[in-house]
Design a protein around this motif. Structure first.
Motif, PDB file in Angstrom:
ATOM      1  N   THR A  29       0.840  -1.204   0.000  1.00 41.82           N
ATOM      2  CA  THR A  29       0.000   0.000   0.000  1.00 41.82           C
ATOM      3  C   THR A  29       0.878   1.258   0.000  1.00 41.82           C
ATOM      4  O   THR A  29       0.927   1.992  -0.972  1.00 41.82           O
ATOM      5  CB  THR A  29      -0.951   0.013   1.204  1.00 41.82           C
ATOM      6  OG1 THR A  29      -0.186  -0.172   2.415  1.00 41.82           O
ATOM      7  CG2 THR A  29      -1.989  -1.110   1.098  1.00 41.82           C
ATOM      8  N   ARG A  30       1.610   1.489   1.078  1.00 45.58           N
ATOM      9  CA  ARG A  30       2.447   2.688   1.152  1.00 45.58           C
ATOM     10  C   ARG A  30       3.929   2.388   1.070  1.00 45.58           C
ATOM     11  O   ARG A  30       4.746   3.282   0.872  1.00 45.58           O
ATOM     12  CB  ARG A  30       2.164   3.456   2.451  1.00 45.58           C
ATOM     13  CG  ARG A  30       2.530   2.686   3.715  1.00 45.58           C
ATOM     14  CD  ARG A  30       2.182   3.487   4.969  1.00 45.58           C
ATOM     15  NE  ARG A  30       2.812   4.782   5.002  1.00 45.58           N
ATOM     16  CZ  ARG A  30       4.061   5.004   5.372  1.00 45.58           C
ATOM     17  NH1 ARG A  30       4.825   3.976   5.753  1.00 45.58           N
ATOM     18  NH2 ARG A  30       4.561   6.215   5.388  1.00 45.58           N
ATOM     19  N   GLY A  31       4.317   1.115   1.220  1.00 47.57           N
ATOM     20  CA  GLY A  31       5.720   0.747   1.106  1.00 47.57           C
ATOM     21  C   GLY A  31       6.457   0.854   2.425  1.00 47.57           C
ATOM     22  O   GLY A  31       5.967   1.433   3.403  1.00 47.57           O
ATOM     23  N   PHE A  32       7.661   0.265   2.471  1.00 45.25           N
ATOM     24  CA  PHE A  32       8.508   0.302   3.660  1.00 45.25           C
ATOM     25  C   PHE A  32       9.420   1.517   3.607  1.00 45.25           C
ATOM     26  O   PHE A  32      10.020   1.819   2.568  1.00 45.25           O
ATOM     27  CB  PHE A  32       9.377  -0.956   3.763  1.00 45.25           C
ATOM     28  CG  PHE A  32       8.613  -2.204   4.103  1.00 45.25           C
ATOM     29  CD1 PHE A  32       7.481  -2.164   4.897  1.00 45.25           C
ATOM     30  CD2 PHE A  32       9.037  -3.441   3.617  1.00 45.25           C
ATOM     31  CE1 PHE A  32       6.782  -3.314   5.208  1.00 45.25           C
ATOM     32  CE2 PHE A  32       8.351  -4.599   3.934  1.00 45.25           C
ATOM     33  CZ  PHE A  32       7.217  -4.534   4.725  1.00 45.25           C
ATOM     34  N   ASP A  33       9.532   2.212   4.744  1.00 46.03           N
ATOM     35  CA  ASP A  33      10.528   3.273   4.899  1.00 46.03           C
ATOM     36  C   ASP A  33      11.795   2.691   5.497  1.00 46.03           C
ATOM     37  O   ASP A  33      11.751   1.692   6.223  1.00 46.03           O
ATOM     38  CB  ASP A  33       9.981   4.401   5.797  1.00 46.03           C
ATOM     39  CG  ASP A  33       8.781   5.097   5.186  1.00 46.03           C
ATOM     40  OD1 ASP A  33       8.807   5.329   3.960  1.00 46.03           O
ATOM     41  OD2 ASP A  33       7.828   5.404   5.920  1.00 46.03           O
ATOM     42  N   GLU A  34      12.918   3.311   5.251  1.00 45.73           N
ATOM     43  CA  GLU A  34      14.189   2.819   5.755  1.00 45.73           C
ATOM     44  C   GLU A  34      14.305   3.152   7.237  1.00 45.73           C
ATOM     45  O   GLU A  34      14.221   4.318   7.626  1.00 45.73           O
ATOM     46  CB  GLU A  34      15.347   3.448   4.994  1.00 45.73           C
ATOM     47  CG  GLU A  34      16.708   2.858   5.350  1.00 45.73           C
ATOM     48  CD  GLU A  34      16.850   1.425   4.903  1.00 45.73           C
ATOM     49  OE1 GLU A  34      17.669   0.706   5.525  1.00 45.73           O
ATOM     50  OE2 GLU A  34      16.152   1.019   3.952  1.00 45.73           O
ATOM     51  N   PRO A  35      14.492   2.156   8.116  1.00 45.23           N
ATOM     52  CA  PRO A  35      14.612   2.450   9.555  1.00 45.23           C
ATOM     53  C   PRO A  35      15.938   3.142   9.878  1.00 45.23           C
ATOM     54  O   PRO A  35      16.952   2.923   9.206  1.00 45.23           O
ATOM     55  CB  PRO A  35      14.536   1.069  10.197  1.00 45.23           C
ATOM     56  CG  PRO A  35      15.032   0.130   9.139  1.00 45.23           C
ATOM     57  CD  PRO A  35      14.586   0.712   7.836  1.00 45.23           C
TER      58      PRO A  35
END
Length: 431
Positions: free
Chosen positions: A422-428
Motif C-alpha cells: 500500500t504505502r511501502g517500507f521506509d528505511e529504519p
C-alpha cells in the motif's frame, strides 16, 4: 502444567513397541508406569537423611523420597531449569546474531542471514537428543546383566534402558537448558518466515548491492521456494548429521560428574543466569557507548538479550502445556511459532513506518530487540525439524510442516504485505 519432578525414576512404557515411536524432543516424555530409584532420587533421599551418602541411598530398598525431600527437590529443579533456560537463551541469541553477522557480507552466496544459525542449532539439537554419554550419571545406572537371559529378555532390557534414557533425560535441567534454551534460541522460525515473505515480495536485502533489482512474479515465487527448501532441507540434514555425530563420538564423549552438577554447577547457574539477565537490563538502561552519542550497543545485541529469556520461557511452558495434546501435531511448538511470527511481522511494520522506526533511534532499537530477542527465542527451527523427523507417520510430518509454513507465511502476507503493497517500507534509522 507444572514442571516434571526432579526424581521421576525409570519410566517404562505401557506398550514398549508404541512408546519407542514417540519423537524425542526436549519436552515430550513417555508416560511412566513404574518407578525405580535414579541418581537424582538418591540425592533427594541423602538430603532428607543427614549422614547418608547418595550411593547408599541408591542401594537401599527405598523407592521414593520423603514428601519434604520430594517437594524441595521439585522446587530446586524448577529453579535450576529456569536459570539454565535464561542463561542459554542469552547465549543462543548471541550465537544467532553472531552467525547472522558472519553470514551477511558482500558477495555472500546466501542472502537469508538466519540460515546458518538454523543449521547450527539443528545440528546441536541432533547431537544432544541422540547422545547417551554426556549426562549418563543422571539417567544411567549399573549395566544390566545379560547372562542367563534369552534373546527376548535381552531385547526387553535394552528397550527398558532406552526408555529410561528418553524419559529421565527430559527432566534434567542442563539438558533442557541446552535444547530448549540454546538450540531453540539459536534458531528462529519467525526470521525464516520473514525472509520467505521478503523473498516473495522482492524485498529481501542483498549484501552484494545497495539496491534491489526488480523481478517478475515468477522469479519471486522461485525465490520463495529457494528460501523454504534451503532452510528446511539443510536444517533437517544438520539434525540427522548431529545424531550420527553423537553415535560416532559415543566413546569419546565425556560424562558430566553427577556430584559436580548437583553441588556446584546447578547452584552456580542460578547466580549466572539471573545475573547475566539483570546485567543486560542495566546495560540497556546505561549502555557503555552512551557518551559517544551513537548508542549502537543496544540495537545490536543488548535489547535482544533482554527480551530473549522471556520468549524462551514462553515457548517452554506453552510446549509443556500443549505438545502432548495431539501426538500427531505438536500444538505447543506450532502455537509459539505462530505467536512469534505475528509479533515479528508487526514489529517489522512499525520499524519501517516513518516517525516510529525511521525517526527515533531508541524506538527502532527496541523493535529490533523484540524481533531478534523475543520473537527469535519464542520461535524455533531446531525443535520443529526434530518433531518433523520424529513423528511416527510421514503423512503427519508433511501435514505438520506444510501447515506451519503455510500459516506463518499467511500471517506475514496479511501483516507485512498490507503495509508493503500500500504505502511501502521506509528505511529504519537503525537499519
Amino acid at each position: 502444567m507444572s514442571l516434571p519432578e526432579s526424581n521421576p525414576g525409570v519410566e517404562l512404557p505401557r506398550d514398549p513397541e508404541k512408546a519407542i515411536e514417540l519423537p524425542l524432543t526436549e519436552t515430550a516424555a513417555p508416560e511412566p508406569v513404574q518407578r525405580v530409584p535414579t541418581q537424582r532420587q538418591a540425592w533427594s533421599l541423602a538430603q532428607a537423611v543427614p549422614g547418608e551418602s547418595a550411593t547408599a541411598a541408591l542401594q537401599s530398598n527405598t523407592t521414593a523420597p520423603s514428601p519434604t525431600a520430594a517437594a524441595l527437590s521439585k522446587h530446586a529443579t524448577h529453579l535450576y531449569t529456569i536459570s539454565y533456560l535464561i542463561f542459554f537463551a542469552i547465549f543462543g541469541t548471541l550465537a544467532r546474531l553472531g552467525l547472522q553477522a558472519l553470514t551477511f557480507y558482500t558477495g555472500a552466496p546466501v542472502v537469508s542471514g538466519v540460515l546458518w544459525a538454523n543449521v547450527a542449532g539443528s545440528l546441536v539439537m541432533g547431537f544432544l537428543t541422540e547422545d547417551k554419554n554426556l549426562l549418563r550419571e543422571e539417567w544411567g545406572d549399573a549395566p544390566m546383566s545379560l547372562t542367563d537371559k534369552n534373546e527376548n529378555e535381552r531385547k526387553e532390557d535394552a528397550l527398558a534402558k532406552l526408555q529410561k534414557h528418553k524419559a529421565v533425560k527430559k527432566t534434567i535441567p542442563l539438558y533442557i537448558g541446552l535444547t530448549t534454551g540454546f538450540c531453540g534460541c539459536c534458531t528462529s522460525f519467525s526470521s525464516f518466515i520473514r525472509d520467505v515473505f521478503l523473498a516473495l515480495a522482492n524485498a529481501l536485502p542483498d549484501p552484494s548491492t545497495t539496491s534491489i533489482p526488480s523481478r517478475n512474479g515468477g522469479y519471486s515465487f522461485m525465490a520463495l521456494i529457494a528460501v523454504i527448501l534451503l532452510t528446511v532441507s539443510l536444517s533437517l540434514s544438520a539434525l540427522i548429521f548431529g545424531a550420527h555425530l553423537a553415535l560416532a563420538l559415543g566413546r569419546l564423549t565425556p560424562t558430566v560428574p553427577f556430584k559436580l552438577m548437583r553441588r556446584i554447577v546447578d547452584p552456580a547457574m542460578i547466580i549466572l543466569g539471573w545475573g547475566c539477565w539483570l546485567g543486560a537490563v542495566f546495560m540497556s538502561i546505561w549502555p557503555p557507548d552512551r557518551n559517544s552519542g551513537s548508542e549502537t550497543w543496544r540495537g545490536r545485541a543488548i535489547f535482544a538479550i533482554v527480551f530473549a529469556p522471556l520468549g524462551c520461557l514462553l515457548r517452554f511452558y506453552v510446549s509443556l502445556l500443549l505438545n502432548a495434546r495431539v501426538p500427531a501435531f505438536p500444538m505447543g511448538t506450532f502455537a509459539v511459532n505462530m505467536i512469534g511470527t505475528v509479533v515479528e511481522g508487526m514489529c517489522y511494520d512499525l520499524q519501517h513506518v516513518r516517525g516510529l522506526g525511521t525517526g527515533v533511534l531508541t524506538g527502532c532499537q527496541v523493535l529490533q530487540g523484540v524481533m531478534d530477542g523475543f520473537c527469535g527465542s519464542t520461535t524455533t527451527i531446531s525443535t520443529w525439524v526434530a518433531e518433523l523427523n520424529g513423528l511416527a507417520k510421514r503423512r503427519h510430518a508433511y501435514l505438520y510442516g506444510a501447515t506451519t509454513v503455510g500459516a506463518g507465511l499467511g500471517f506475514m502476507v496479511v501483516i507485512m504485505g498490507s503495509l508493503l503493497w500500500t504505502r511501502g517500507f521506509d528505511e529504519p534509522v537503525c537499519g
